[in-house]
Design an enzyme around this catalytic site. Sequence first.
Site, PDB file in Angstrom:
ATOM      1  N   TRP A   1      -4.072  -5.941  -5.763  1.00 34.54           N
ATOM      2  CA  TRP A   1      -3.172  -5.443  -4.726  1.00 34.54           C
ATOM      3  C   TRP A   1      -3.547  -4.041  -4.255  1.00 34.54           C
ATOM      4  O   TRP A   1      -3.940  -3.199  -5.054  1.00 34.54           O
ATOM      5  CB  TRP A   1      -1.749  -5.420  -5.281  1.00 34.54           C
ATOM      6  N   MET A   2      -3.362  -3.798  -2.961  1.00 39.50           N
ATOM      7  CA  MET A   2      -3.538  -2.482  -2.365  1.00 39.50           C
ATOM      8  C   MET A   2      -2.341  -2.162  -1.484  1.00 39.50           C
ATOM      9  O   MET A   2      -1.856  -3.017  -0.752  1.00 39.50           O
ATOM     10  CB  MET A   2      -4.810  -2.453  -1.507  1.00 39.50           C
TER      11      MET A   2
ATOM     12  N   ASP B   1      -0.592   2.011  -0.073  1.00 42.11           N
ATOM     13  CA  ASP B   1      -0.835   3.269   0.632  1.00 42.11           C
ATOM     14  C   ASP B   1      -2.233   3.851   0.441  1.00 42.11           C
ATOM     15  O   ASP B   1      -2.750   3.903  -0.683  1.00 42.11           O
ATOM     16  CB  ASP B   1       0.132   4.355   0.139  1.00 42.11           C
TER      17      ASP B   1
ATOM     18  N   GLN C   1      -3.401   3.113  -3.373  1.00 44.15           N
ATOM     19  CA  GLN C   1      -2.547   2.510  -4.377  1.00 44.15           C
ATOM     20  C   GLN C   1      -3.107   1.133  -4.733  1.00 44.15           C
ATOM     21  O   GLN C   1      -3.366   0.316  -3.843  1.00 44.15           O
ATOM     22  CB  GLN C   1      -1.122   2.397  -3.858  1.00 44.15           C
TER      23      GLN C   1
ATOM     24  N   SER D   1       1.574   7.722  -4.838  1.00 41.11           N
ATOM     25  CA  SER D   1       0.753   8.273  -3.756  1.00 41.11           C
ATOM     26  C   SER D   1       0.632   9.792  -3.808  1.00 41.11           C
ATOM     27  O   SER D   1       1.470  10.486  -4.383  1.00 41.11           O
ATOM     28  CB  SER D   1       1.322   7.849  -2.405  1.00 41.11           C
TER      29      SER D   1
ATOM     30  N   GLU E   1       9.007   8.577   3.355  1.00 40.47           N
ATOM     31  CA  GLU E   1       7.833   8.462   2.498  1.00 40.47           C
ATOM     32  C   GLU E   1       6.588   8.998   3.207  1.00 40.47           C
ATOM     33  O   GLU E   1       6.526   9.115   4.424  1.00 40.47           O
ATOM     34  CB  GLU E   1       7.607   6.992   2.110  1.00 40.47           C
TER      35      GLU E   1
ATOM     36  N   TRP F   1       5.855  -3.815   3.730  1.00 38.34           N
ATOM     37  CA  TRP F   1       6.662  -4.275   2.609  1.00 38.34           C
ATOM     38  C   TRP F   1       7.488  -5.504   3.002  1.00 38.34           C
ATOM     39  O   TRP F   1       7.888  -5.662   4.157  1.00 38.34           O
ATOM     40  CB  TRP F   1       7.594  -3.166   2.125  1.00 38.34           C
TER      41      TRP F   1
END
Length: 520
Positions: free
Chosen positions: A61-62, A64, A80, A120, A236, A319
């Site tokens: 998974w990837m 930010d 991330q 992050s 964020e 998301w």
Amino acid sequence: MASSHSLVVLCILVAVFGNSSAEQSRGLAEEIQLAEYIANKRPSINLRYRLRYHVAPPVGWMNDPNGFSYYKGRYHLFYQFYPYNSSWGPMHWGHSSSANLVDWVELPTALIPEKEQCFSGSGVVDGDKLVLIYTGHQLTSTEPYYNESQYIATSTDGINFSKYVGNPVLKSAPNDSPDFRDPKVWKYGDYWYAVIGSKTDDKHGRVLLYKTPDLINWEYLSIIGESNGTMGYMWECPDFFELNGKFILLMSPQGMAPQGDRYKNTFQTGYIIGSFNYTTNKFVPEVDFQEIDFGHDFYATQTLENGGRRIMVAWFGMWEVPYPEAQDGWAGAMTIMRELTLVGNRIIQKPVAAMNNLRQSTHTVTTFASNQEIEFEKTAEINVLSMDLTKSVSILITGTNGGGQAWIKWDPAVKKVIVDRGSNDIRQVEWTPIGAQSWRLFLDASSLELFCGEGEVVFSSRVYPDGNWKVTNLSPVSLNIEAYYLRTSVPFPYNASTSLTPILGIILLLSLLLPVIPTL
């Protein structure tokens, strides 16, 4: 279970460092074990949707982008990363590097979670060191069952990073909010500054400003921006920079309600234009919040200034949406790199000039007739030139064997550009060209990025075709186009020229950290 190679390396590390450094030895062994896991997992990845010129995780998974920086002649892009599943999990920092922002190589995982997950953050060059400043996310036994602080890690080679023994360097927000994350750091004069996303006590998003002389001892300065209740409950991935004489607060608010065509994604990303004074530490907004990208899949931007250019990248995802590639062993990607300028009251985005280096052969079609189809392989750049904006435009993009599809349209009656993925999954925005009346469309194996005119309107959306690409002109008129096949510029599927093998990773770790062991 650790492989035999990992166990042998762990024994060597403990023998050389001694029991007093057993924790450091275990950390190095974990890095080597992870490199072996990635190498062993990679051959099982299904390549049907695998992107050819966008940075994506080797496995897993990837989300930010992190630590976007320029160090010792190369661009470094961290992200991330959760390698052990193609869904979100305990956060690591993956790592890619490039000389030109287009051709990328994979590097070993930069940060591995310990007591803290590695959320992050950003990267800066301090002397001969590359310093990562990131959020340590720790679970707690009391509500809300987590807490966030700021950590640093350093490297002298841009590959191997050591976490600071005195972490965290910034323990809490002024109001002790547990949501205190995503530091973006830059230098001005003799001080380093950071903006960090957080919340008010009544759950409104805000951005906090700090400064430090040494990246360790931080002083709180001010609130750069704060939601009035309509701008969401958390801001964020903030970024703060000067662009053409104005200051830009770029961030990703969570919790904004849709308003007509705007704010239709799960969470948004956009910017506020204003003025800022380093003496008063006050940011005065002058232009209200605007979305920076109007597509379905765009979040958590980071920018970098180098050579007078401000370059932006974002997570090419969102998301709470499905990822069809997740069943193939990976999920998520980065957008292509975009150069930013400010024209009037809006940010203009253009693909970095080096994207032209990906062009291979030119497609022979220059007049794209109504109802004509053109087939491409997995990648293409299609430029629609000299558009007559009094006429409607509709281009269907789908797979040669069906699958996901999208319609890209221009509606002259309402003067809107529309990206429609079907089933009423529509994103649209008004477009008033400031120059060229043209489109520049980039297709990768499961993505589209559309730049309108000079880049005043941009869409980034994932689309999942079956087979190669088929593009059909459904417009009532012919279109003038130029089209190119684009070469692969990221590791695909896995080869020595674009990635550091596990053995090379082991050699680097041992040669740099254990000088008593001869290098190979």
